[in-house]
Design an enzyme around this catalytic site. Structure first.
Site, short mmCIF file in Angstrom:
data_model
loop_
_atom_site.label_atom_id
_atom_site.label_comp_id
_atom_site.label_asym_id
_atom_site.label_seq_id
_atom_site.Cartn_x
_atom_site.Cartn_y
_atom_site.Cartn_z
N HIS A 192 -13.26 -32.12 -1.32
CA HIS A 192 -13.16 -31.78 0.10
C HIS A 192 -12.30 -32.84 0.77
O HIS A 192 -12.63 -34.02 0.74
CB HIS A 192 -14.54 -31.72 0.76
CG HIS A 192 -14.48 -31.28 2.19
ND1 HIS A 192 -14.55 -29.95 2.57
CD2 HIS A 192 -14.33 -32.00 3.34
CE1 HIS A 192 -14.47 -29.87 3.88
NE2 HIS A 192 -14.33 -31.09 4.37
N CYS A 193 -11.20 -32.41 1.38
CA CYS A 193 -10.24 -33.35 1.96
C CYS A 193 -10.39 -33.40 3.47
O CYS A 193 -10.17 -32.39 4.15
CB CYS A 193 -8.82 -32.93 1.59
SG CYS A 193 -7.55 -34.04 2.26
N PRO A 194 -10.77 -34.54 4.04
CA PRO A 194 -10.91 -34.63 5.50
C PRO A 194 -9.59 -34.52 6.24
O PRO A 194 -9.56 -34.12 7.41
CB PRO A 194 -11.55 -36.01 5.70
CG PRO A 194 -11.16 -36.80 4.49
CD PRO A 194 -11.11 -35.82 3.37
N ASN A 214 -9.30 -30.93 6.60
CA ASN A 214 -10.55 -30.32 7.04
C ASN A 214 -10.83 -29.04 6.26
O ASN A 214 -11.18 -28.01 6.84
CB ASN A 214 -10.51 -30.02 8.54
CG ASN A 214 -11.87 -29.62 9.10
OD1 ASN A 214 -12.91 -30.04 8.58
ND2 ASN A 214 -11.89 -28.80 10.13
#
Length: 339
Positions: A143-145, A148
């Site tokens: 999951h890449c911030p 998002n």
């Protein structure tokens, strides 16, 4: 219930802060380069790299993560039995029966069927539950911030291109602004408001170059090995045990798995990845596919199993495991009755 809902909404809103930050930096870099510096001979390549970068970034952000299909959900009757059953061994019996006809190769570390209690689905191979997105994501990488979003089967190619074009974009800016940055430190640059933009353009571009280069190199290595970030840290477990190269088909085929077999689309952020995200060809042998095939003393070459053979053997193994489990359970029940 209401406070929890409000907290969840706040978390979703705050999750967009990294995306907004990157967007503002990109918009400022465009203004500083095009409006303030206005280096006409570079503008064509600048807009080309800028356009591809923005295109791939938007695709990575707004591509919805792919989820398991309905065939991986338990039938209603089996689902009710599973929820009512308290003993883990009997729950596994229900899962084994439901998974017998599914194309599954991987297991948990203890050899059990991979099941998500949160989503109430049997997890396909390479599928994992994302706590941030609150869903099971096919071929989940991480999951890449900064986008998002979950990076997985539906947008992994877009993510790779996003890293590639952002690196090209930053390198181009740093290379073309370098001469003005040197003039700034030697006091040869005219005293205009562009001095501020020259100084920060170079620093920001160089900083992002270093961070993106390491991340891009790492993901290229993962693509060459046909592994996700999760699989790189925790090898998938097959019926023969854990195997970090279980999904690797060789360097060329691994590249095709992500980018597709039509090279003309490789550099475009359009979906061309092979498969459906729920079934993957696997070797099911504990050898490195990028090494030479192992030859026995009898000059018989050990070749990887075909996908159809893998699936057949996998289903047969699942059925045998269920039968053996039930047989053992019946024997134990008979012994208890005799006592």
């Amino acid at each position: 219930m209401a406070p929890t809902h409000v907290l969840r909404c706040c978390q979703r809103g705050l999750a967009w802060i990294p995306v907004i930050f990157i967007s503002l930096v990109v918009c400022w870099s465009y203004y500083a380069y095009v409006v303030e510096l206005c280096i006409f001979i570079y503008l064509v390549f600048f807009h080309l790299s800028f356009g591809m970068f923005v295109w791939s970034y938007v695709k990575t952000i707004f591509s919805k993560p792919a989820n398991p299909s309905n065939e991986f959900c338990l039938p209603k009757a089996e689902k009710e039995r599973y929820e009512k059953e308290e003993k883990p061994e009997f729950q596994q019996e229900i899962l084994w029966r439901a998974a017998t006809n599914l194309p599954l190769y991987t297991r948990t570390g203890t050899g059990a069927v991979r099941y998500c209690d949160r989503c109430q689905v049997i997890k396909p191979d390479r599928c994992h539950h994302c706590s941030a997105c609150d869903m099971c994501v096919l071929k989940m990488d991480h999951h890449c911030p900064w986008v998002n979003n979950c990076v997985g089967f539906s947008n992994y190619k877009f993510f790779i291109l996003f890293l590639a074009y952002s690196l090209v974009y930053c390198l181009f800016i740093a290379a073309t602004v370098l001469q003005y940055f040197i003039k700034f430190w030697t006091n040869e640059l005219e005293d205009t408001r562009a001095k501020f933009h020259v100084l920060f353009l170079f620093f920001v571009a160089a900083m992002f170059c270093i961070s993106i280069l390491s991340l891009f190199s790492y993901h290229l290595w993962l693509v060459g090995k046909n592994r996700s970030t999760i699989e790189a840290f925790r090898a998938p477990v097959f019926r023969t045990g854990s195997d970090k190269n279980g999904f690797s088909l060789g360097f060329r085929k691994n590249i095709v798995q992500v980018f597709g077999d039509q090279k003309k689309y490789w550099l475009l952020p359009v979906f061309t990845s092979q498969g459906d995200g729920m079934t993957f060809p696997t070797r099911l042998v504990n050898i490195d596919p990028e090494q030479a095939p192992v030859t026995l003393a009898t000059d018989v070459t050990v070749s990887p199993l075909s996908e159809s053979q893998n699936r057949l053997l996998s289903n047969e193994k699942q059925a045998n495991n269920v039968e053996d489990y039930l047989a053992d359970d019946n024997i134990k029940s008979g012994e208890l009755q005799q006592r």
